[in-house]
Design a protein around this motif. Structure first.
Motif, PDB file in Angstrom:
ATOM      1  N   MET A   1       2.496   2.505  17.128  1.00 55.81           N
ATOM      2  CA  MET A   1       2.074   2.451  15.744  1.00 55.81           C
ATOM      3  C   MET A   1       2.986   1.484  14.992  1.00 55.81           C
ATOM      4  N   ALA A   2       2.412   0.727  14.064  1.00 52.67           N
ATOM      5  CA  ALA A   2       3.159  -0.242  13.265  1.00 52.67           C
ATOM      6  C   ALA A   2       4.037   0.481  12.238  1.00 52.67           C
ATOM      7  N   PRO A   3       5.087  -0.189  11.739  1.00 49.24           N
ATOM      8  CA  PRO A   3       5.904   0.421  10.687  1.00 49.24           C
ATOM      9  C   PRO A   3       5.042   0.718   9.456  1.00 49.24           C
ATOM     10  N   VAL A   4       5.421   1.739   8.715  1.00 47.75           N
ATOM     11  CA  VAL A   4       4.668   2.117   7.517  1.00 47.75           C
ATOM     12  C   VAL A   4       4.978   1.142   6.394  1.00 47.75           C
ATOM     13  N   GLN A   5       3.919   0.553   5.821  1.00 48.90           N
ATOM     14  CA  GLN A   5       4.051  -0.352   4.681  1.00 48.90           C
ATOM     15  C   GLN A   5       3.908   0.486   3.414  1.00 48.90           C
ATOM     16  N   LEU A   6       4.929   0.463   2.541  1.00 48.18           N
ATOM     17  CA  LEU A   6       4.860   1.216   1.297  1.00 48.18           C
ATOM     18  C   LEU A   6       4.019   0.458   0.282  1.00 48.18           C
ATOM     19  N   LEU A   7       3.087   1.156  -0.352  1.00 48.04           N
ATOM     20  CA  LEU A   7       2.192   0.549  -1.327  1.00 48.04           C
ATOM     21  C   LEU A   7       2.757   0.640  -2.736  1.00 48.04           C
ATOM     22  N   ASN A   8       2.522  -0.361  -3.536  1.00 48.84           N
ATOM     23  CA  ASN A   8       2.867  -0.363  -4.952  1.00 48.84           C
ATOM     24  C   ASN A   8       1.580  -0.032  -5.707  1.00 48.84           C
ATOM     25  N   TRP A   9       1.446   1.210  -6.161  1.00 47.20           N
ATOM     26  CA  TRP A   9       0.280   1.660  -6.915  1.00 47.20           C
ATOM     27  C   TRP A   9       0.705   2.188  -8.277  1.00 47.20           C
ATOM     28  N   ARG A  10       1.484   1.415  -9.023  1.00 46.63           N
ATOM     29  CA  ARG A  10       1.991   1.853 -10.323  1.00 46.63           C
ATOM     30  C   ARG A  10       0.982   1.694 -11.455  1.00 46.63           C
ATOM     31  N   HIS A  11       0.011   0.812 -11.316  1.00 42.55           N
ATOM     32  CA  HIS A  11      -0.948   0.549 -12.387  1.00 42.55           C
ATOM     33  C   HIS A  11      -1.809   1.782 -12.671  1.00 42.55           C
ATOM     34  N   GLY A  12      -2.187   1.948 -13.928  1.00 36.96           N
ATOM     35  CA  GLY A  12      -2.961   3.104 -14.359  1.00 36.96           C
ATOM     36  C   GLY A  12      -4.315   3.247 -13.699  1.00 36.96           C
ATOM     37  N   TRP A  13      -4.898   2.130 -13.213  1.00 38.27           N
ATOM     38  CA  TRP A  13      -6.219   2.237 -12.588  1.00 38.27           C
ATOM     39  C   TRP A  13      -6.177   2.977 -11.256  1.00 38.27           C
ATOM     40  N   HIS A  14      -5.004   3.301 -10.767  1.00 32.79           N
ATOM     41  CA  HIS A  14      -4.889   4.061  -9.524  1.00 32.79           C
ATOM     42  C   HIS A  14      -4.981   5.569  -9.760  1.00 32.79           C
ATOM     43  N   PHE A  15      -5.370   5.968 -10.962  1.00 32.50           N
ATOM     44  CA  PHE A  15      -5.506   7.383 -11.278  1.00 32.50           C
ATOM     45  C   PHE A  15      -6.895   7.666 -11.815  1.00 32.50           C
ATOM     46  N   GLY A  16      -7.426   8.826 -11.475  1.00 35.18           N
ATOM     47  CA  GLY A  16      -8.733   9.252 -11.942  1.00 35.18           C
ATOM     48  C   GLY A  16      -8.813  10.767 -11.890  1.00 35.18           C
ATOM     49  N   PRO A  17      -9.990  11.304 -12.126  1.00 37.00           N
ATOM     50  CA  PRO A  17     -10.123  12.761 -12.053  1.00 37.00           C
ATOM     51  C   PRO A  17      -9.894  13.239 -10.622  1.00 37.00           C
ATOM     52  N   PRO A  18      -9.357  14.442 -10.457  1.00 35.98           N
ATOM     53  CA  PRO A  18      -9.114  14.956  -9.106  1.00 35.98           C
ATOM     54  C   PRO A  18     -10.378  14.939  -8.247  1.00 35.98           C
ATOM     55  N   ALA A  19     -10.219  14.487  -7.014  1.00 36.52           N
ATOM     56  CA  ALA A  19     -11.315  14.416  -6.052  1.00 36.52           C
ATOM     57  C   ALA A  19     -10.713  14.524  -4.649  1.00 36.52           C
ATOM     58  N   PRO A  20     -11.507  14.924  -3.653  1.00 33.51           N
ATOM     59  CA  PRO A  20     -10.989  15.031  -2.281  1.00 33.51           C
ATOM     60  C   PRO A  20     -10.589  13.664  -1.719  1.00 33.51           C
ATOM     61  N   CYS A  21      -9.420  13.602  -1.102  1.00 32.22           N
ATOM     62  CA  CYS A  21      -8.943  12.391  -0.433  1.00 32.22           C
ATOM     63  C   CYS A  21      -9.922  12.025   0.678  1.00 32.22           C
ATOM     64  N   VAL A  22     -10.269  10.739   0.767  1.00 31.09           N
ATOM     65  CA  VAL A  22     -11.217  10.287   1.791  1.00 31.09           C
ATOM     66  C   VAL A  22     -10.638  10.383   3.203  1.00 31.09           C
TER      67      VAL A  22
ATOM     68  N   VAL B   1      -4.646  -1.852  -0.211  1.00 33.06           N
ATOM     69  CA  VAL B   1      -3.731  -2.964  -0.476  1.00 33.06           C
ATOM     70  C   VAL B   1      -2.722  -2.576  -1.540  1.00 33.06           C
ATOM     71  N   SER B   2      -1.604  -3.277  -1.541  1.00 29.27           N
ATOM     72  CA  SER B   2      -0.558  -3.083  -2.531  1.00 29.27           C
ATOM     73  C   SER B   2      -0.791  -4.045  -3.689  1.00 29.27           C
ATOM     74  N   ASN B   3      -0.404  -3.630  -4.884  1.00 34.12           N
ATOM     75  CA  ASN B   3      -0.510  -4.490  -6.051  1.00 34.12           C
ATOM     76  C   ASN B   3       0.782  -5.263  -6.243  1.00 34.12           C
ATOM     77  N   ALA B   4       0.687  -6.423  -6.861  1.00 30.13           N
ATOM     78  CA  ALA B   4       1.886  -7.202  -7.172  1.00 30.13           C
ATOM     79  C   ALA B   4       2.746  -6.408  -8.139  1.00 30.13           C
ATOM     80  N   PRO B   5       4.062  -6.435  -7.955  1.00 29.40           N
ATOM     81  CA  PRO B   5       4.946  -5.698  -8.869  1.00 29.40           C
ATOM     82  C   PRO B   5       4.864  -6.249 -10.291  1.00 29.40           C
ATOM     83  N   LYS B   6       5.003  -5.369 -11.264  1.00 31.94           N
ATOM     84  CA  LYS B   6       5.036  -5.796 -12.670  1.00 31.94           C
ATOM     85  C   LYS B   6       6.374  -6.468 -12.955  1.00 31.94           C
TER      86      LYS B   6
END
Length: 70
Positions: A1-22, A57-62
């Motif tokens: 298995m490849a090393p784990v790549q940490l994602l940058n998901w700080r932007h507000g669009w990465h949040f929504g109403p609770p739903a089951p993880c795909v 995908v990861s987002n560009a850092p602010k």
């Protein structure tokens, strides 16, 4: 298995109403860039298991580069 790549998901669009993880089925408020409900750690583990695929995908850092992942 490849090393784990940490994602940058700080932007507000990465949040929504609770739903089951795909990937694991447990409720999450997080969203991928494609608006899929998914835990960040589930997405990171999926990336490690599927190298070369671009489902999550990861987002560009602010305000410049950083090594701190949110």
């Amino acid at each position: 298995m490849a090393p784990v790549q940490l994602l940058n998901w700080r932007h507000g669009w990465h949040f929504g109403p609770p739903a089951p993880c795909v990937l694991c089925g447990i409720t999450t408020p997080l969203r991928s860039d494609a608006k899929e409900p998914v835990h960040k750690v589930c997405a990171e583990l999926w990336i490690a298991a599927h190298p070369g695929e671009m489902r999550f995908v990861s987002n560009a850092p602010k305000g410049g580069a950083t090594t701190d992942h949110g």
